[in-house]
Motif scaffolding. Structure first.
Motif, mmCIF file in Angstrom:
data_model
loop_
_atom_site.group_PDB
_atom_site.id
_atom_site.type_symbol
_atom_site.label_atom_id
_atom_site.label_comp_id
_atom_site.label_asym_id
_atom_site.label_seq_id
_atom_site.Cartn_x
_atom_site.Cartn_y
_atom_site.Cartn_z
ATOM 1 N N SER A 8 -75.939 1.437 -37.396
ATOM 2 C CA SER A 8 -74.697 1.231 -36.628
ATOM 3 C C SER A 8 -73.709 2.385 -36.807
ATOM 4 O O SER A 8 -72.592 2.326 -36.313
ATOM 5 C CB SER A 8 -74.039 -0.084 -37.058
ATOM 6 O OG SER A 8 -73.665 -0.011 -38.416
ATOM 7 N N TYR A 9 -74.114 3.433 -37.517
ATOM 8 C CA TYR A 9 -73.204 4.545 -37.826
ATOM 9 C C TYR A 9 -73.268 5.610 -36.729
ATOM 10 O O TYR A 9 -74.360 6.082 -36.386
ATOM 11 C CB TYR A 9 -73.576 5.164 -39.177
ATOM 12 C CG TYR A 9 -72.426 5.861 -39.854
ATOM 13 C CD1 TYR A 9 -71.590 5.166 -40.716
ATOM 14 C CD2 TYR A 9 -72.171 7.193 -39.630
ATOM 15 C CE1 TYR A 9 -70.532 5.794 -41.348
ATOM 16 C CE2 TYR A 9 -71.110 7.834 -40.253
ATOM 17 C CZ TYR A 9 -70.301 7.130 -41.104
ATOM 18 O OH TYR A 9 -69.251 7.749 -41.719
ATOM 19 N N PRO A 10 -72.115 6.028 -36.167
ATOM 20 C CA PRO A 10 -72.128 7.033 -35.104
ATOM 21 C C PRO A 10 -72.499 8.420 -35.636
ATOM 22 O O PRO A 10 -71.993 8.866 -36.657
ATOM 23 C CB PRO A 10 -70.692 7.024 -34.580
ATOM 24 C CG PRO A 10 -69.875 6.500 -35.712
ATOM 25 C CD PRO A 10 -70.764 5.587 -36.499
ATOM 26 N N VAL A 11 -73.411 9.082 -34.938
ATOM 27 C CA VAL A 11 -73.865 10.419 -35.316
ATOM 28 C C VAL A 11 -73.833 11.300 -34.069
ATOM 29 O O VAL A 11 -74.308 10.902 -33.011
ATOM 30 C CB VAL A 11 -75.309 10.371 -35.891
ATOM 31 C CG1 VAL A 11 -75.842 11.758 -36.155
ATOM 32 C CG2 VAL A 11 -75.354 9.539 -37.152
ATOM 33 N N GLN A 12 -73.264 12.506 -34.208
ATOM 34 C CA GLN A 12 -73.176 13.429 -33.086
ATOM 35 C C GLN A 12 -74.455 14.245 -32.897
ATOM 36 O O GLN A 12 -74.880 14.479 -31.782
ATOM 37 C CB GLN A 12 -71.995 14.397 -33.284
ATOM 38 C CG GLN A 12 -70.650 13.708 -33.346
ATOM 39 C CD GLN A 12 -70.325 12.986 -32.058
ATOM 40 O OE1 GLN A 12 -70.451 13.546 -30.985
ATOM 41 N NE2 GLN A 12 -69.941 11.732 -32.164
ATOM 42 N N HIS A 13 -75.040 14.676 -34.017
ATOM 43 C CA HIS A 13 -76.190 15.589 -33.955
ATOM 44 C C HIS A 13 -76.875 15.602 -35.315
ATOM 45 O O HIS A 13 -76.251 15.331 -36.339
ATOM 46 C CB HIS A 13 -75.681 16.998 -33.606
ATOM 47 C CG HIS A 13 -76.736 18.046 -33.542
ATOM 48 N ND1 HIS A 13 -77.717 18.075 -32.584
ATOM 49 C CD2 HIS A 13 -76.973 19.111 -34.340
ATOM 50 C CE1 HIS A 13 -78.502 19.114 -32.787
ATOM 51 N NE2 HIS A 13 -78.072 19.759 -33.846
ATOM 52 N N ILE A 14 -78.171 15.924 -35.326
ATOM 53 C CA ILE A 14 -78.924 16.015 -36.583
ATOM 54 C C ILE A 14 -79.722 17.308 -36.581
ATOM 55 O O ILE A 14 -80.319 17.678 -35.574
ATOM 56 C CB ILE A 14 -79.890 14.829 -36.754
ATOM 57 C CG1 ILE A 14 -79.129 13.510 -36.733
ATOM 58 C CG2 ILE A 14 -80.684 14.962 -38.053
ATOM 59 C CD1 ILE A 14 -80.024 12.296 -36.713
ATOM 60 N N GLN A 15 -79.724 17.991 -37.730
ATOM 61 C CA GLN A 15 -80.550 19.179 -37.934
ATOM 62 C C GLN A 15 -81.454 18.939 -39.134
ATOM 63 O O GLN A 15 -81.064 18.256 -40.081
ATOM 64 C CB GLN A 15 -79.692 20.403 -38.249
ATOM 65 C CG GLN A 15 -78.931 20.959 -37.090
ATOM 66 C CD GLN A 15 -78.120 22.159 -37.549
ATOM 67 O OE1 GLN A 15 -77.233 22.026 -38.381
ATOM 68 N NE2 GLN A 15 -78.439 23.317 -37.000
ATOM 69 N N ARG A 16 -82.609 19.530 -39.098
ATOM 70 C CA ARG A 16 -83.513 19.482 -40.247
ATOM 71 C C ARG A 16 -83.450 20.853 -40.902
ATOM 72 O O ARG A 16 -83.471 21.876 -40.226
ATOM 73 C CB ARG A 16 -84.927 19.167 -39.761
ATOM 74 C CG ARG A 16 -85.893 18.865 -40.863
ATOM 75 C CD ARG A 16 -87.171 18.327 -40.315
ATOM 76 N NE ARG A 16 -87.907 19.381 -39.618
ATOM 77 C CZ ARG A 16 -89.178 19.284 -39.279
ATOM 78 N NH1 ARG A 16 -89.859 18.195 -39.545
ATOM 79 N NH2 ARG A 16 -89.781 20.274 -38.656
ATOM 80 N N ALA A 17 -83.390 20.885 -42.223
ATOM 81 C CA ALA A 17 -83.205 22.154 -42.925
ATOM 82 C C ALA A 17 -84.254 22.315 -44.024
ATOM 83 O O ALA A 17 -85.388 21.905 -43.855
ATOM 84 C CB ALA A 17 -81.788 22.242 -43.468
ATOM 85 N N GLY A 18 -83.841 22.888 -45.149
ATOM 86 C CA GLY A 18 -84.736 23.282 -46.231
ATOM 87 C C GLY A 18 -85.731 22.227 -46.673
ATOM 88 O O GLY A 18 -85.496 21.037 -46.556
ATOM 89 N N ILE A 19 -86.845 22.723 -47.197
ATOM 90 C CA ILE A 19 -87.914 21.847 -47.675
ATOM 91 C C ILE A 19 -88.457 22.372 -49.005
ATOM 92 O O ILE A 19 -88.494 23.575 -49.239
ATOM 93 C CB ILE A 19 -89.056 21.764 -46.634
ATOM 94 C CG1 ILE A 19 -90.109 20.751 -47.049
ATOM 95 C CG2 ILE A 19 -89.670 23.124 -46.396
ATOM 96 C CD1 ILE A 19 -91.156 20.484 -45.973
ATOM 97 N N SER A 20 -88.847 21.453 -49.870
ATOM 98 C CA SER A 20 -89.570 21.829 -51.085
ATOM 99 C C SER A 20 -90.599 20.740 -51.360
ATOM 100 O O SER A 20 -90.412 19.584 -50.983
ATOM 101 C CB SER A 20 -88.624 22.010 -52.278
ATOM 102 O OG SER A 20 -88.053 20.785 -52.644
ATOM 103 N N GLU A 21 -91.683 21.140 -52.017
ATOM 104 C CA GLU A 21 -92.747 20.194 -52.323
ATOM 105 C C GLU A 21 -93.193 20.378 -53.766
ATOM 106 O O GLU A 21 -93.115 21.481 -54.307
ATOM 107 C CB GLU A 21 -93.950 20.416 -51.404
ATOM 108 C CG GLU A 21 -93.659 20.147 -49.948
ATOM 109 C CD GLU A 21 -94.874 20.340 -49.073
ATOM 110 O OE1 GLU A 21 -95.100 19.480 -48.220
ATOM 111 O OE2 GLU A 21 -95.605 21.335 -49.251
ATOM 112 N N SER A 22 -93.662 19.281 -54.347
ATOM 113 C CA SER A 22 -94.167 19.360 -55.713
ATOM 114 C C SER A 22 -95.177 18.238 -55.938
ATOM 115 O O SER A 22 -95.260 17.291 -55.160
ATOM 116 C CB SER A 22 -93.026 19.269 -56.730
ATOM 117 O OG SER A 22 -92.398 18.000 -56.652
#
Length: 125
Positions: free
Chosen positions: A87-101
């Motif tokens: 129910s939370y208003p969001v204008q835009h979403i970006q995906r950024a950095g990644i790490s794996e282990s």
């Protein structure tokens, strides 16, 4: 925003979501934490929006499952513009950095940690 993200992720991925760390007794879950939420500024203009950087960590005993969970969230959120997460208003979403282990001492769990940047009104409820 935390509770809305938690509900959305649990619904989409059918896993439990925990803040910061999860229990070692579970073989698959997601952790979620807010890393930063600076206000958006453009020169001398300030907006009521923040760029909330949330770190989402997908944890599973199967590497392919961590990849699948990350991809499923992004497919769902990638095109979101002026919409809602739960129910939370969001204008835009970006995906950024990644790490794996991989941690063999923790029952053999893979971790894929990804930053997602949500642009949303700071004062929304």
């Amino acid at each position: 925003m935390f509770l809305d993200l938690k509900a959305e992720i649990e619904s989409l991925l059918n896993v439990k979501v925990y803040p910061l760390i999860g229990p070692q007794t579970e073989s698959e879950f997601v952790t979620l934490q807010l890393v930063s939420d600076p206000p958006l500024e453009s020169g001398t203009i300030r907006t009521k929006l923040v760029a909330g950087r949330w770190q989402i960590c997908f944890i599973s005993s199967l590497y392919s499952r961590t990849e699948e969970m990350d991809k499923k969230l992004w497919r769902t959120w990638e095109g979101l513009a002026q919409g809602h997460i739960s129910s939370y208003p969001v204008q835009h979403i970006q995906r950024a950095g990644i790490s794996e282990s991989f941690d063999p001492g923790d029952g053999g769990k893979y971790r894929r940690t990804r930053d997602y940047i949500f642009y949303y009104p700071e004062d929304a409820s």
